[in-house]
Write an enzyme that holds these catalytic residues in place. Structure first.
Site, short mmCIF file in Angstrom:
data_model
loop_
_atom_site.label_atom_id
_atom_site.label_comp_id
_atom_site.label_asym_id
_atom_site.label_seq_id
_atom_site.Cartn_x
_atom_site.Cartn_y
_atom_site.Cartn_z
N HIS A 134 19.04 0.76 -2.16
CA HIS A 134 17.62 1.06 -1.97
C HIS A 134 16.86 -0.20 -1.56
O HIS A 134 16.08 -0.19 -0.60
CB HIS A 134 17.03 1.65 -3.24
CG HIS A 134 15.59 2.02 -3.10
ND1 HIS A 134 15.18 3.21 -2.56
CD2 HIS A 134 14.45 1.34 -3.40
CE1 HIS A 134 13.86 3.24 -2.52
NE2 HIS A 134 13.39 2.12 -3.04
N CYS B 66 0.83 -1.21 0.00
CA CYS B 66 0.00 0.00 0.00
C CYS B 66 0.87 1.27 0.00
O CYS B 66 0.40 2.35 -0.35
CB CYS B 66 -0.97 0.00 1.16
SG CYS B 66 -0.20 -0.30 2.72
#
Lengths: 195, 433
Positions: free
Chosen positions: B96, B50
């Site tokens: 990342h 989400c």
């Protein structure tokens, strides 16, 4: 109320058994141990039982003090990171756990102390007799310790004593216990080492 | 082949953008396969939660842009997506990914779900057949790095929400919450959330009261709890170990004298009041009683905030750990790349040794078996000793990513050109975790 009455009965019964065993041991017909070996074994049992009781009492007092510390921390809304790096108390167990430890230790220590004192009385009747026994500082302190212990157990069971007051009572028993240990200096009945 | 990572997350894109490109669990395998079909994409996977949608791919130098894939696949206007997209390549992509999996890039830093989500995305891509040696090697290192952060820092150890702080405090008082009674006074959203947390931790009976009995009944039903009429509030409260109060009453409904009565009835067993009402429902004076613990909304927030500070401190350590892990991954990758050259060098030397041994065989015929073994061992040892410096030099050059030196070493030792260009080996036998 029912629990209260049951606790009272439990404590009174223990007291009764204590004296049933203890009083006859002061009787005229003094009991003599059949051999030095048997006497020594009982002496070891006496020491072991009382040491176990003292250790249990010590642990109980420690748990009660930690309870108090943890309670203070929760009351003061202690936040993480407020402890200095050398004294972090985040590891303290929950209050309930500390309470259980303190209580279990007391319950364990009491029969140990009772058995230890009874054996001690039987051992003592061989050496010193009569009313003089009750005037011995070591004996008086021992009975005082036992009496406060009974009171402590009773109050804890009946009123659910916790926190500060529990520490005071455990502390009192512990102090008397120290007095009992120190009383050896004045005692004629009790001497460490060869008599 | 190089690594590319593009995507959007809660920091770069608003929910309106994220929801347009969010990929449901059911669509994920198909979308992953569609991505793998893009020319130049050798391996790929997609992480969609989400808070983020990220594409990780190993691509040929001439591969088409991955942003184009997202736009085409979701039929989006390039102008809508472009400002929110970020793109990382090679070592930056590795960093990342490591940060995401270690929950350093999460909205609530240290939350534990993200690692599971990355693992799931990997499993989906693996099942879809879009994972090869390079991504597999990378993801295994990612999981290891995330695990290291979790075990070596305390980034995830403290609660940062009001409800979880309340549970944590309750545990500090009661230890196990098994069989504890929770009393909800007022049927608000917050108290429901806190109660749900407590029930998850094993809390037993739930009592509910509210001025509007109907709401209390509804809430009690959802917890299989018992409804208490509001007038019997104070009689019922002493049964409860934990009281969560959130009424709209203008004055405190639990006062000191109530607390004394509760303690008397409970034979001094402790009680925990969680007061999330404003104005407060519990008189602060009650918290002075021995055995009663009162935390209001500010207290809970203060603990949560302190935990947050603690987490950000841990996050600094975690960042350092991640940097080290990225460096380690990079080193390993470079050393792995030089492995074919080393193998070639060893083979070459072994061939020379065996040729020389064969040539000398006739002259060594008089030697017995034991002496022959000694000669074998001697030649092997000599070869190994000679090979040691060039092998070390190759590894060193690889670690330092010194292409010129690698090339000259390969030339000097007549190693096949391109021996150092290979990518990570495809260790299919490895465990997928």
């Amino acid at each position: 109320m029912v629990a209260l009455r049951r606790d009272l009965a439990w404590n009174l019964r223990l007291t009764y058994y204590f004296f049933v065993v203890f009083v006859p041991s002061l009787g005229v017909d003094r009991y003599m141990f059949p051999s030095a070996g048997v006497r020594f074994s009982w002496l070891v049992a006496h020491i072991a039982a009382l040491l176990a009781a003292y250790v249990a009492l010590g642990f109980s007092l420690l748990a009660s003090i930690l309870y108090l510390v943890q309670e203070r921390r929760l009351k003061s809304k202690h936040k993480p990171g407020e402890d200095s790096w050398w004294l972090s108390l985040d590891w303290l167990p929950p209050l309930d756990t500390l309470e259980r430890i303190a209580h279990a230790m007391l319950e364990f220590g009491f029969p140990c102390m009772t058995v230890g004192l009874v054996i001690g009385s039987v051992l003592a009747q061989e050496t010193v007799l009569g009313a003089g026994y009750f005037r011995d500082p070591k004996v008086i302190a021992s009975f005082a310790m036992w009496a406060i212990y009974v009171t402590l157990l009773f109050v804890r069971r009946s009123a659910g004593l916790r926190g500060r007051r529990a520490v005071y009572l455990s502390g009192a028993v512990f102090l008397v216990m120290l007095a009992v240990l120190a009383a050896n200096v004045f005692s004629r009945v009790h001497r460490f080492g060869p008599q | 082949m190089s690594l590319v990572l593009i995507g959007v997350n809660h920091k770069t894109a608003p929910i309106e953008v994220r929801e347009r490109i969010a990929i449901s669990r059911d669509d994920l395998p198909e979308t992953t396969r569609a991505l793998a079909a893009v020319p130049g994409v050798a391996e790929c996977m997609i992480v969609s939660t989400c808070n983020r949608v990220e594409i990780l791919a190993a691509v040929e130098p001439d591969a088409a842009g991955l942003a184009g894939f997202l736009q085409r696949h979701f039929g989006l206007d390039p102008a809508l997506l472009a400002p929110h997209l970020y793109e990382h390549r090679d070592q930056e992509a590795v960093r990342h990914l490591f940060r995401v999996a270690a929950s350093l890039d999460s909205m609530v830093v240290g939350e534990p779900q993200i690692l599971g989500q990355v693992k799931e995305a990997f499993a989906v891509a693996h099942a879809a057949g879009t994972i090869g040696g390079q991504l597999k090697h990378l993801l295994q290192s990612t999981f290891a790095a995330a695990k290291r952060v979790r075990t070596e820092t305390e980034i995830g150890s403290n609660s940062v929400s009001i409800a979880s702080v309340a549970v944590e405090l309750a545990r500090k008082i009661f230890g196990s919450l098994q069989g504890r009674t929770v009393f909800l006074v007022g049927a608000g959203k917050m108290s429901e959330l806190a109660a749900r947390h407590l029930v998850q931790q094993g809390a037993g009976a739930i009592l509910v009261t509210n001025r509007t009995l109907e709401r209390a009944r509804r809430m009690a039903e959802s917890f299989a709890g018992q409804v208490i009429p509001f007038e019997q509030l104070h009689d019922a409260a002493s049964q409860a170990d934990i009281v969560i109060s959130s009424t709209g009453a203008p004055h405190p409904i639990f006062r000191r004298e109530h607390g004394q009565a509760f303690l008397h009835r409970r034979r001094n067993r402790p009680m925990f009041f969680i007061d999330i009402a404003v104005p407060r429902d519990v008189d602060p004076a009650m918290g002075k009683l021995e055995g009663i613990f009162v935390y209001d909304i500010d207290d809970l927030q203060a603990v949560a905030a302190a935990h947050m500070v603690e987490r950000s401190r841990e996050a600094t350590d975690a960042e350092a750990l991640i940097a080290a892990e990225v460096e380690r991954f990079h080193q390993r990758l470079l050393t792995v790349n030089v492995a074919p050259a080393i193998v070639a060098l060893q083979q070459q030397a072994e061939e020379i040794r065996q040729t020389e041994m064969r040539r000398a065989q006739a002259r060594l015929a008089s030697l017995n078996a034991e002496q022959m073994t000694v000669v074998e061992a001697l030649t092997r040892s000599l070869v190994n000793k000679f090979l040691h410096p060039p092998m070390q030099a190759l590894k060193q050059a690889a670690r330092e990513n010194d292409a010129a030196r690698l090339e000259s070493l390969c030339e000097t030792w007549s190693l096949p050109a391109g021996a150092t260009q290979s990518t990570a080996p495809d260790d299919e036998g490895g465990e997928i975790s």
